[in-house]
Design an enzyme around this catalytic site. Structure first.
Site, short mmCIF file in Angstrom:
data_model
loop_
_atom_site.label_atom_id
_atom_site.label_comp_id
_atom_site.label_asym_id
_atom_site.label_seq_id
_atom_site.Cartn_x
_atom_site.Cartn_y
_atom_site.Cartn_z
N THR A 1 0.84 -1.18 0.00
CA THR A 1 0.00 0.00 0.00
C THR A 1 0.88 1.24 0.00
O THR A 1 2.04 1.18 0.42
CB THR A 1 -0.94 0.03 1.22
OG1 THR A 1 -1.84 1.14 1.11
CG2 THR A 1 -0.18 0.15 2.52
N ASN B 53 -0.54 3.88 1.55
CA ASN B 53 -1.28 4.54 2.61
C ASN B 53 -0.49 4.48 3.92
O ASN B 53 -0.39 3.42 4.54
CB ASN B 53 -2.65 3.86 2.75
CG ASN B 53 -3.55 4.51 3.76
OD1 ASN B 53 -3.10 5.00 4.79
ND2 ASN B 53 -4.84 4.49 3.48
N ALA B 54 0.07 5.62 4.34
CA ALA B 54 0.89 5.68 5.56
C ALA B 54 0.07 5.33 6.80
O ALA B 54 0.58 4.71 7.74
CB ALA B 54 1.51 7.07 5.71
N LYS C 39 -2.46 3.23 6.96
CA LYS C 39 -2.62 1.78 6.96
C LYS C 39 -1.33 1.10 7.43
O LYS C 39 -1.37 0.13 8.18
CB LYS C 39 -3.00 1.31 5.56
CG LYS C 39 -3.62 -0.03 5.50
CD LYS C 39 -4.02 -0.42 4.09
CE LYS C 39 -5.30 0.24 3.65
NZ LYS C 39 -5.84 -0.34 2.40
N ASP D 160 -7.96 -5.50 0.69
CA ASP D 160 -8.97 -4.76 -0.06
C ASP D 160 -10.26 -4.91 0.73
O ASP D 160 -10.52 -5.96 1.31
CB ASP D 160 -9.14 -5.30 -1.48
CG ASP D 160 -9.99 -4.37 -2.35
OD1 ASP D 160 -9.93 -3.14 -2.15
OD2 ASP D 160 -10.71 -4.87 -3.23
N SER D 161 -11.04 -3.83 0.77
CA SER D 161 -12.25 -3.88 1.57
C SER D 161 -13.30 -2.95 1.00
O SER D 161 -12.99 -2.06 0.19
CB SER D 161 -11.96 -3.48 3.02
OG SER D 161 -11.49 -2.15 3.08
#
Length: 183
Positions: free
Chosen positions: A7, A9-10, A12, A65-66
């Site tokens: 990812t 996304n920091a 996450k 993934d969600s």
């Protein structure tokens, strides 16, 4: 165990590092390209990202993934949750579209798939689900129709388009318990 999180996304990355404190969670190197999320399932999207990260780094990788599946919408927005109101839609726009289209009180499910792939090609996928019903108004702060990461699975301080009917032994618990058992 060192695990690359597939990812950019920091937020996450910090959450997974906390959840999986027994492991060293590494950021995805800047030069690694992730595939687009075009699979028909959450598992397929998570596997694609984990495969790319493992192949590029030679290290075991995890990816998630969600999204939200609304029964009244035939399972939509599903894997398109982050793009439900359009490719560049904000969380607020995605949520507004969901609330316009799914009647209050109708069943919804938050789904999270977490994939693990190692350099030898061993692949594992786990999926967690949290069911509930659509509420007429978002609750909490944040304004998102679905969590931005696995560990944001229904929390009181977030803005949700649904009320839980299953216990929060949901995605985050299932996924983090599973990943802890890998090493």
């Amino acid at each position: 165990m060192k695990l690359v999180l597939a990812t950019r996304n920091a937020h996450k990355l910090r959450e997974f590092a906390t959840l999986l404190a027994a492991h060293e969670i590494l950021p995805l190197p800047d030069d690694v390209q992730l595939p687009p999320e075009t699979a028909e399932t959450f598992a397929g999207n998570a596997l694609g990202k984990a495969r790319a990260a493992a192949a590029a780094t030679g290290l075991p990788a995890i990816a998630d993934d969600s999204g939200i599946e609304a029964a009244a919408l035939g399972g939509a927005p599903g894997v398109r949750s982050a793009r439900y109101a359009g490719e560049d839609a904000t969380d607020e726009q995605n949520l507004a579209k969901l609330l316009r289209e799914a009647p209050a009180g109708s069943p919804v499910t938050y789904v999270c798939a977490l994939a693990y792939v190692d350099a030898a090609g061993d692949e594992q996928v786990v999926e967690g689900r949290c069911t509930g019903t659509v509420t007429p108004q978002p609750r909490g702060a944040g304004g998102s129709a679905s969590p931005r990461s696995a560990s944001e699975a229904p929390a009181a301080s977030r803005s949700w388009a649904f009320t839980r009917s299953t216990p929060v032994t949901s995605s985050v618990t299932v996924c983090s318990t599973w990943i802890r058992g890998l090493a």
